[in-house]
Design a protein around this motif. Structure first.
Motif, PDB file in Angstrom:
ATOM      1  N   PRO A  64      34.453  57.928  23.692  1.00  0.00           N
ATOM      2  CA  PRO A  64      33.238  59.114  23.619  1.00  0.00           C
ATOM      3  C   PRO A  64      31.756  58.302  23.474  1.00  0.00           C
ATOM      4  N   LYS A  65      30.980  58.178  24.799  1.00  0.00           N
ATOM      5  CA  LYS A  65      29.960  58.094  25.055  1.00  0.00           C
ATOM      6  C   LYS A  65      28.847  58.067  24.235  1.00  0.00           C
ATOM      7  N   VAL A  66      28.692  59.518  23.313  1.00  0.00           N
ATOM      8  CA  VAL A  66      27.400  59.093  22.055  1.00  0.00           C
ATOM      9  C   VAL A  66      28.513  59.035  20.645  1.00  0.00           C
ATOM     10  N   LEU A  67      27.831  58.563  19.499  1.00  0.00           N
ATOM     11  CA  LEU A  67      27.788  58.412  18.404  1.00  0.00           C
ATOM     12  C   LEU A  67      26.952  58.673  17.314  1.00  0.00           C
ATOM     13  N   VAL A  68      27.330  59.689  17.228  1.00  0.00           N
ATOM     14  CA  VAL A  68      26.584  59.579  15.609  1.00  0.00           C
ATOM     15  C   VAL A  68      26.932  59.389  14.164  1.00  0.00           C
ATOM     16  N   PHE A  69      25.882  58.691  13.327  1.00  0.00           N
ATOM     17  CA  PHE A  69      26.606  58.544  12.134  1.00  0.00           C
ATOM     18  C   PHE A  69      24.976  58.681  11.285  1.00  0.00           C
ATOM     19  N   SER A  70      25.417  58.596  10.092  1.00  0.00           N
ATOM     20  CA  SER A  70      24.740  58.790   8.803  1.00  0.00           C
ATOM     21  C   SER A  70      23.585  57.210   8.640  1.00  0.00           C
ATOM     22  N   GLU A  71      22.370  57.218   8.006  1.00  0.00           N
ATOM     23  CA  GLU A  71      21.354  56.020   7.680  1.00  0.00           C
ATOM     24  C   GLU A  71      22.976  55.369   6.940  1.00  0.00           C
ATOM     25  N   GLU A  72      23.334  55.608   6.120  1.00  0.00           N
ATOM     26  CA  GLU A  72      23.539  54.665   5.318  1.00  0.00           C
ATOM     27  C   GLU A  72      24.996  54.318   5.947  1.00  0.00           C
ATOM     28  N   GLY A  73      25.550  54.384   7.390  1.00  0.00           N
ATOM     29  CA  GLY A  73      26.695  54.162   8.057  1.00  0.00           C
ATOM     30  C   GLY A  73      28.426  54.759   7.883  1.00  0.00           C
ATOM     31  N   TYR A  74      28.439  55.977   7.603  1.00  0.00           N
ATOM     32  CA  TYR A  74      29.348  56.745   7.238  1.00  0.00           C
ATOM     33  C   TYR A  74      29.609  57.701   8.476  1.00  0.00           C
ATOM     34  N   PHE A  75      30.175  57.518   9.697  1.00  0.00           N
ATOM     35  CA  PHE A  75      30.377  58.191  10.849  1.00  0.00           C
ATOM     36  C   PHE A  75      30.188  59.509  10.597  1.00  0.00           C
ATOM     37  N   LEU A  76      29.803  59.917  11.410  1.00  0.00           N
ATOM     38  CA  LEU A  76      29.912  61.288  11.389  1.00  0.00           C
ATOM     39  C   LEU A  76      30.387  62.558  12.249  1.00  0.00           C
ATOM     40  N   TYR A  77      30.396  62.474  13.781  1.00  0.00           N
ATOM     41  CA  TYR A  77      31.049  63.169  14.830  1.00  0.00           C
ATOM     42  C   TYR A  77      30.330  62.287  15.960  1.00  0.00           C
ATOM     43  N   SER A  78      31.331  63.065  17.354  1.00  0.00           N
ATOM     44  CA  SER A  78      30.973  61.543  18.618  1.00  0.00           C
ATOM     45  C   SER A  78      31.113  63.193  20.047  1.00  0.00           C
ATOM     46  N   TRP A  79      29.970  62.951  20.867  1.00  0.00           N
ATOM     47  CA  TRP A  79      30.686  63.415  22.212  1.00  0.00           C
ATOM     48  C   TRP A  79      30.283  63.094  23.188  1.00  0.00           C
ATOM     49  N   ASN A  80      30.356  63.525  24.226  1.00  0.00           N
ATOM     50  CA  ASN A  80      30.996  63.417  25.516  1.00  0.00           C
ATOM     51  C   ASN A  80      30.119  64.019  26.794  1.00  0.00           C
ATOM     52  N   ASN A  81      30.317  64.925  26.347  1.00  0.00           N
ATOM     53  CA  ASN A  81      30.237  65.411  27.949  1.00  0.00           C
ATOM     54  C   ASN A  81      29.037  65.182  28.483  1.00  0.00           C
ATOM     55  N   THR A  82      29.269  65.386  30.477  1.00  0.00           N
ATOM     56  CA  THR A  82      28.122  64.913  31.064  1.00  0.00           C
ATOM     57  C   THR A  82      27.815  63.662  30.719  1.00  0.00           C
ATOM     58  N   VAL A  83      27.725  62.737  29.870  1.00  0.00           N
ATOM     59  CA  VAL A  83      26.965  61.953  29.912  1.00  0.00           C
ATOM     60  C   VAL A  83      28.668  60.958  30.281  1.00  0.00           C
ATOM     61  N   GLU A  84      27.185  59.918  31.306  1.00  0.00           N
ATOM     62  CA  GLU A  84      28.640  59.374  32.191  1.00  0.00           C
ATOM     63  C   GLU A  84      28.530  57.925  32.215  1.00  0.00           C
ATOM     64  N   MET A  85      26.725  56.767  32.271  1.00  0.00           N
ATOM     65  CA  MET A  85      26.685  55.662  31.989  1.00  0.00           C
ATOM     66  C   MET A  85      25.965  55.916  31.239  1.00  0.00           C
ATOM     67  N   PRO A  86      25.378  56.046  29.923  1.00  0.00           N
ATOM     68  CA  PRO A  86      23.876  56.197  29.164  1.00  0.00           C
ATOM     69  C   PRO A  86      23.524  54.308  29.294  1.00  0.00           C
ATOM     70  N   HIS A  87      21.681  54.296  29.453  1.00  0.00           N
ATOM     71  CA  HIS A  87      21.584  53.285  29.254  1.00  0.00           C
ATOM     72  C   HIS A  87      20.397  53.736  28.155  1.00  0.00           C
ATOM     73  N   GLY A  88      19.355  54.613  27.984  1.00  0.00           N
ATOM     74  CA  GLY A  88      18.554  54.249  26.954  1.00  0.00           C
ATOM     75  C   GLY A  88      18.855  55.742  26.590  1.00  0.00           C
ATOM     76  N   ILE A  89      18.550  55.737  25.113  1.00  0.00           N
ATOM     77  CA  ILE A  89      18.364  56.870  24.203  1.00  0.00           C
ATOM     78  C   ILE A  89      17.060  56.498  23.406  1.00  0.00           C
ATOM     79  N   PHE A  90      17.303  58.305  23.096  1.00  0.00           N
ATOM     80  CA  PHE A  90      15.356  58.769  21.467  1.00  0.00           C
ATOM     81  C   PHE A  90      15.734  59.901  21.523  1.00  0.00           C
ATOM     82  N   VAL A  91      15.957  60.205  20.188  1.00  0.00           N
ATOM     83  CA  VAL A  91      15.774  61.269  19.384  1.00  0.00           C
ATOM     84  C   VAL A  91      13.792  61.858  18.762  1.00  0.00           C
TER      85      VAL A  91
END
Length: 317
Positions: A64-91
């Motif tokens: 999975p190209k994107v993983l999402v965690f809580s700030e406490e460190g719990y894994f929440l979910y992931s997604w993959n669509n249309t991401v090939e080689m992530p380099h930078g990420i920003f919210v």
């Protein structure tokens, strides 16, 4: 076994005071709760401090190209669509919404783009022509775009050049029109050799990690005018990331080849001057810190490490 033991010792060695200063950060050894979710090379990390989320971009076959965690460190979910080689990420957070921007340096059908996603991974916007490496002549034609920073206003800054033809800094309006564009390949003032990371401070300045020129360059956010550069802190290794601490007193800079985070004093207003290294955090050998992000509420620093294939969290002391 002895080698591993010393590696572990080294990983927990926080005592690298600079000029007699006390250490400023300590490793949160409980983050994440389960490190096994990192299955690829972790290239980038972004904190949504408003919602207490941490996004991780990783690369690899069938991961999975994107993983999402809580700030406490719990894994929440992931997604993959249309991401090939992530380099930078920003919210990017607005009063009503949040979205996730990713720079994609892939060479396949999704690459050479900057893309906006919903927090759940729905593709909302594509900048650039997917699969087509750009030329510096066309503003929205990217060639391995390295990182993006989006202001609250919606103004966008892109450093375009993780080794592609382009070596430039681009500012776009919230409707994706070019406001200004600066930079060509070179070593001169305002030129870049792999502009790798970008951030903006509250004083109207844009900070760029000019990686292979081993310097940070600073520009006026309204005009794109060059304001100064720092190089004396980077004799050992160039800067891979630029992020401010939550109080904007310091810049956190990853130095991949020497496995180090440098903490630099940020000039408040006026002259950029030269860089002052206030402190360092020495990471274990072969950790290879690539990009970092800072939780602007708690002050925690998250480090995406492509050597160790993990993200680590450092909390301010």
């Amino acid at each position: 076994y002895l080698f591993l033991y010393f590696q572990v010792l080294k990983a927990f060695d926080y005592s690298s005071p600079w000029k007699g200063q006390q250490q400023m950060y300590k490793l949160d050894i409980g983050w994440p709760k389960i490190p096994d979710y990192f299955t690829g090379q972790t290239f980038c990390v972004a904190v949504d401090s408003l919602h207490g989320l941490v996004y991780v971009g990783q690369r690899g076959e069938n991961v999975p190209k994107v993983l999402v965690f809580s700030e406490e460190g719990y894994f929440l979910y992931s997604w993959n669509n249309t991401v090939e080689m992530p380099h930078g990420i920003f919210v990017w957070n607005t009063a009503t919404d949040s979205s996730v921007w990713i720079t994609d340096v892939g060479t396949g059908k999704y690459g050479h783009t900057v893309k906006q996603y919903s927090p759940s991974g729905k593709l909302m916007q594509i900048l650039g022509t997917p699969g087509n490496a750009g030329s510096s002549l066309i503003p929205l034609q990217f060639d391995q775009p390295a990182e993006i920073f989006v202001e609250e206003s919606g103004d966008i800054y892109v450093v375009d050049g993780d080794g592609g033809m382009n070596n430039r800094l681009l500012k776009l309006s919230d409707d994706y029109k070019e406001i200004w564009l600066t930079g060509t390949n070179g070593t001169g003032i305002g030129q870049f050799k792999i502009p790798h990371s970008v951030t903006v401070d509250p004083f109207g300045r844009v900070w760029v990690a000019d990686r292979d020129n081993r310097r940070i360059q600073v520009f006026d956010k309204m005009t794109g005018e060059w304001l100064g550069s720092w190089s004396s802190c980077f004799s050992e290794d160039g800067p891979y990331s630029v992020r401010f601490t939550a109080d904007y007193k310091y810049l956190i800079v990853a130095q991949l080849n020497i496995n180090r985070l440098a903490i630099l004093a940020a000039p408040l207003v006026g002259s950029i001057g030269d860089c002052v290294m206030v402190n360092t955090v020495q990471l274990a050998d072969e950790t290879k810190p690539h990009l970092v992000d800072v939780d602007m509420k708690s002050g925690a620093v998250y480090v995406a490490e492509i050597g160790a294939q993990q993200v680590q969290k450092y909390v301010p002391l």
